[in-house]
Design an enzyme around this catalytic site. Structure first.
Site, mmCIF file in Angstrom:
data_model
loop_
_atom_site.group_PDB
_atom_site.id
_atom_site.type_symbol
_atom_site.label_atom_id
_atom_site.label_comp_id
_atom_site.label_asym_id
_atom_site.label_seq_id
_atom_site.Cartn_x
_atom_site.Cartn_y
_atom_site.Cartn_z
ATOM 1 C CG ASN A 1 -147.506 -49.678 54.235
ATOM 2 O OD1 ASN A 1 -146.803 -50.261 53.422
ATOM 3 N ND2 ASN A 1 -147.204 -48.473 54.726
ATOM 4 C CG ASP B 1 -151.620 -40.679 54.428
ATOM 5 O OD1 ASP B 1 -150.665 -40.081 53.896
ATOM 6 O OD2 ASP B 1 -152.439 -41.370 53.792
ATOM 7 C CE LYS C 1 -146.446 -56.841 75.214
ATOM 8 N NZ LYS C 1 -146.381 -58.176 75.723
ATOM 9 N N PRO D 1 -145.731 -35.756 58.423
ATOM 10 C CG PRO D 1 -143.403 -35.749 58.527
ATOM 11 C CD PRO D 1 -144.625 -36.191 59.289
ATOM 12 C CG ASP D 2 -147.170 -35.525 51.570
ATOM 13 O OD1 ASP D 2 -146.235 -35.689 50.760
ATOM 14 O OD2 ASP D 2 -148.300 -36.030 51.416
ATOM 15 C CG PHE E 1 -145.209 -44.864 42.880
ATOM 16 C CD1 PHE E 1 -143.890 -44.467 42.732
ATOM 17 C CD2 PHE E 1 -145.662 -45.943 42.140
ATOM 18 C CE1 PHE E 1 -143.038 -45.132 41.862
ATOM 19 C CE2 PHE E 1 -144.821 -46.628 41.273
ATOM 20 C CZ PHE E 1 -143.509 -46.228 41.126
ATOM 21 C CE LYS F 1 -153.283 -39.745 47.040
ATOM 22 N NZ LYS F 1 -153.117 -41.167 47.233
ATOM 23 C CE LYS G 1 -149.675 -36.669 48.584
ATOM 24 N NZ LYS G 1 -149.107 -37.617 49.510
HETATM 25 O O1 PMT Z 1 -143.258 -51.805 47.906
HETATM 26 P P1 PMT Z 1 -143.979 -52.712 46.910
HETATM 27 O O2 PMT Z 1 -144.512 -53.964 47.578
HETATM 28 O O3 PMT Z 1 -143.138 -53.043 45.715
HETATM 29 O O4 PMT Z 1 -145.265 -51.926 46.377
HETATM 30 C C1 PMT Z 1 -145.092 -50.781 45.621
HETATM 31 C C2 PMT Z 1 -146.103 -49.706 46.022
HETATM 32 C C3 PMT Z 1 -147.504 -50.173 45.715
HETATM 33 C C4 PMT Z 1 -145.983 -49.386 47.521
HETATM 34 C C5 PMT Z 1 -145.726 -48.428 45.184
HETATM 35 O O5 PMT Z 1 -145.880 -48.734 43.831
HETATM 36 C C6 PMT Z 1 -146.631 -47.258 45.553
HETATM 37 O O6 PMT Z 1 -147.703 -47.095 45.015
HETATM 38 N N1 PMT Z 1 -146.150 -46.391 46.499
HETATM 39 C C7 PMT Z 1 -146.922 -45.284 47.052
HETATM 40 C C8 PMT Z 1 -147.876 -45.838 48.041
HETATM 41 C C9 PMT Z 1 -148.656 -44.776 48.775
HETATM 42 O O7 PMT Z 1 -148.548 -44.691 49.945
HETATM 43 O O8 PMT Z 1 -149.346 -43.956 48.009
HETATM 44 P P2 PMT Z 1 -150.165 -42.665 48.610
HETATM 45 O O9 PMT Z 1 -151.212 -42.470 47.586
HETATM 46 O O10 PMT Z 1 -150.560 -42.860 49.996
HETATM 47 O O11 PMT Z 1 -149.090 -41.510 48.552
HETATM 48 C C10 PMT Z 1 -148.912 -40.693 47.400
HETATM 49 C C11 PMT Z 1 -147.478 -40.271 47.300
HETATM 50 O O12 PMT Z 1 -147.138 -39.441 48.419
HETATM 51 C C12 PMT Z 1 -146.462 -41.389 47.281
HETATM 52 O O13 PMT Z 1 -145.431 -41.017 46.407
HETATM 53 C C13 PMT Z 1 -145.943 -41.444 48.719
HETATM 54 O O14 PMT Z 1 -144.600 -41.892 48.778
HETATM 55 C C14 PMT Z 1 -146.027 -39.981 49.113
HETATM 56 N N2 PMT Z 1 -146.283 -39.744 50.539
HETATM 57 C C15 PMT Z 1 -147.437 -40.132 51.136
HETATM 58 C C16 PMT Z 1 -147.658 -39.809 52.459
HETATM 59 C C17 PMT Z 1 -146.660 -39.100 53.163
HETATM 60 N N3 PMT Z 1 -146.842 -38.785 54.444
HETATM 61 N N4 PMT Z 1 -145.535 -38.739 52.559
HETATM 62 C C18 PMT Z 1 -145.320 -39.055 51.263
HETATM 63 O O15 PMT Z 1 -144.274 -38.718 50.698
#
Ligand code: PMT
Length: 419
Positions: free
Chosen positions: A214, A282, A292, A310-311, A329, A343, A347
Site C-alpha cells: 500500500n 488485512d 516467479k 493477524p490483527d 490509527f 474499530k 480492536k
Molecule cells: O505512512 P504515511 O504515509 O505517513 O501515512 C500514515 C497513515 C495514513 C498510514 C497512518 O496515519 C494510518 O492511518 N495508519 C493506519 C492505516 C490502516 O491501515 O488503518 P486500518 O483502518 O486498516 O487499521 C486500523 C488499525 O489497525 C491501525 O492502527 C492498523 O495499524 C491496525 N491493524 C490493521 C490491520 C491489521 N492486520 N493489523 C493491525 O494492527
C-alpha cells in the site's frame, strides 16, 4: 512502568579537553554506559596529553574523534552529525581556553567547531587553576556562556593537582552522572517508559518478486517514534519497507509481512505504550507461489486466494502483558470518525486517530501533513491539518498527560495493567 536504565536510549557527546581532571572522564564514560547511554567522545589535543584515545574508545566502545580535517573521522561521522546525533553535549573537563573559544564563537579544532555547530543543550564542567577561574576574562566568558544557555556543573573547591587550593577542581564523575540523569528526568517526561510503534506498509508476497502493498510512506509512524524518543521514552519501531532513515536513538526493526510485524511486536512486549500507525494488509495471498509466476500465451490469468492476516493492534490490546496505553490509527475513505469508533471497540484499544484518507485535502498516505481526529471511548477531538511531526508532538503531549494522570491514580504501575 517497565524499569529500564536511567539513561536508556540517550546519547551523550562528551568533549574532553586538556586538564589533569581528564582521568575523571574515563570513570564518567563507564558510569554513563552502565546507565544505558550511548557515549561518543571528542578528545582535544590537550586532552590527549592526559589520557589516551585507546582508553576512551575502549570504554565508550566507539571510535574517538580527534581531528577536524580527518577524512576517516569525517566520513564516519562528521562534526555536524556528531552534534546532531547527541541528546546532550557535555564538556568535561572544560579548560579556560575551550570556554573562551565557545564564548567567542571560535572554531579552530574539532571540539570548538562541533560546539559552535551544535543545536543541542550543552553542559560544561570547568577544570582549571583557581587563579585562572577567578580571572576577569574567564568570568566574562562564563557570563556570556550562561546567557547563551550553557549549563555549568561546578567547579568544586579543594586542593588542585598544582598544589594550590581554591575554586577550580572539576566535580567528581558521580556528580556529573547525577546531573545528567536529573537533566534527562526533567526534560524527558517519558523517561523510563518503553514504547512500541508500528509504521509503514506491509508487503504480502504473491510470488518471490511480486507483492501486495500500500501507499504508506512511514512518515507518520516514524515521526511518532522520534517524538516519543525526544520525550525520553525507550522506543522500538517496527517498520515495513520505507525509504526513511531510522529515527535517532530509536531501536528499529525491519519487517515485510503482517505476520513478521506481529512476531516483532510480540517480542517487544511488555511495554507501557503502543502506537500502531502501520498500514497493515488485512489479507495475505494464501497460494503465494514459490517461483516467479510465468505469463503463458493463451493461459488464463492466475487466481489469488486470500486469507486473513493477524490483527496486530487487536492482539496487543488483548495481550496478557497489555501496555497501559494502546493507540491505533484508522484510515478510511468515508465516515472516518464513526468507523474509527467502531474499530476502537472491536480492536480493544484506548484511543484511535481517524484519518479520512484519499481526499485532495488530506491524502494522508505519503503526504507530509495529516488531518486526524483523536477518538477515545468518550471524546472526539478533531485536530487541524498539521505537519506529521506536529501530529506526533501533539499526540505525545496527550500521552504524557495520560501517563501522568494514570501514575497519580495508580500507586503501582504495571505494563500488564488491564484497560
Ligand atoms: O505512512 P504515511 O504515509 O505517513 O501515512 C500514515 C497513515 C495514513 C498510514 C497512518 O496515519 C494510518 O492511518 N495508519 C493506519 C492505516 C490502516 O491501515 O488503518 P486500518 O483502518 O486498516 O487499521 C486500523 C488499525 O489497525 C491501525 O492502527 C492498523 O495499524 C491496525 N491493524 C490493521 C490491520 C491489521 N492486520 N493489523 C493491525 O494492527
Amino acid at each position: 512502568m517497565t524499569m529500564t536504565a536511567p539513561l536508556a536510549g540517550r546519547s551523550v557527546l562528551l568533549v574532553i579537553s586538556g586538564g589533569i581532571a581528564a582521568y575523571k572522564s574515563l570513570e564518567l564514560i563507564r558510569l554513563l554506559r552502565k546507565g544505558g547511554a550511548e557515549v561518543r567522545c571528542i578528545l582535544t589535543k590537550g586532552g590527549s596529553e592526559f589520557i589516551t584515545p585507546l582508553s576512551v574508545s575502549a570504554l565508550s566502545e566507539h571510535p574517538v574523534y580527534t581531528d577536524l580535517f580527518s577524512l576517516k573521522d569525517e566520513s564516519e561521522m562528521g562534526h555536524i552529525r556528531l552534534s546532531r546525533e547527541a541528546d546532550l553535549i557535555l564538556v568535561a573537563p572544560s579548560s579556560a581556553d575551550l570556554m573562551a573559544k565557545m564564548a567567542n564563537g571560535i572554531a579552530d579544532d574539532l571540539a570548538s567547531t562541533t560546539l559552535l555547530a551544535s543545536n543541542k543543550p550543552i553542559m560544561v564542567a570547568p577544570a582549571m587553576n583557581p587563579e585562572m577561574w577567578a580571572k576577569a576574562s574567564t568570568q566574562r566568558n562564563i557570563e556570556t556562556l550562561k546567557q547563551d544557555g550553557v549549563t555549568f556543573i561546578g567547579p568544586a573547591s579543594g586542593e588542585m593537582a598544582c598544589g594550590e587550593t581554591g575554586l577550580g577542581r572539576m566535580v567528581e564523575a558521580e556528580d556529573l552522572f547525577d546531573a545528567i540523569c536529573s537533566y534527562f528526568a526533567v526534560s524527558a517526561p517519558l523517561a523510563g517508559y518503553r514504547a512500541l510503534v508500528t509504521s509503514g506498509p506491509t508487503y504480502e508476497p504473491i510470488d518471490p518478486v511480486r507483492f501486495i502493498g500500500n501507499r504508506s510512506s512511514g512518515k507518520q509512524g516514524h515521526a511518532i517514534a522520534a517524538a516519543l524518543r525526544r520525550a525520553g521514552a525507550d522506543v522500538t519501531l517496527v517498520t515495513g519497507p520505507v525509504a526513511l532513515p531510522h529515527p535517532v536513538g530509536v531501536r528499529t526493526i525491519h519487517i515485510e509481512t503482517a505476520a513478521e510485524m506481529l512476531a516483532a511486536c510480540e517480542a517487544v512486549l511488555p511495554c507501557d505504550i503502543a502506537v500502531c500507525a502501520a498500514a497493515v494488509a488485512d489479507w495475505r495471498v494464501e497460494n503465494a507461489a514459490d517461483h516467479k509466476m510465468k505469463k503463458r500465451a493463451g493461459a488464463m490469468p492466475p487466481t489469488l486466494n486470500f486469507t486473513e492476516n493477524p490483527d496486530i493492534l487487536a492482539t496487543i490490546s488483548a495481550h496478557k502483558t497489555r501496555p497501559q496505553l494502546v493507540i491505533g490509527f484508522a484510515a478510511e475513505t468515508e465516515d472516518a470518525v464513526s468507523s474509527a469508533r467502531e474499530k476502537l471497540v472491536r480492536k480493544g484499544c484506548d484511543w484511535i486517530l481517524a484519518n479520512q484518507v484519499g481526499t485532495t485535502e488530506n491524502p494522508a498516505f505519503g503526504a507530509d501533513s495529516n488531518q486526524v481526529t483523536l477518538v477515545t471511548r468518550s471524546t472526539t477531538d478533531p485536530w487541524p491539518t498539521l505537519a506529521k511531526n506536529e501530529v506526533a508532538e501533539r499526540l505525545v503531549e496527550r500521552i504524557v498527560n495520560f501517563m501522568k494522570e494514570t501514575d497519580q491514580t495508580n500507586d503501582q504501575r504495571s505494563p500488564a495493567k488491564a484497560s
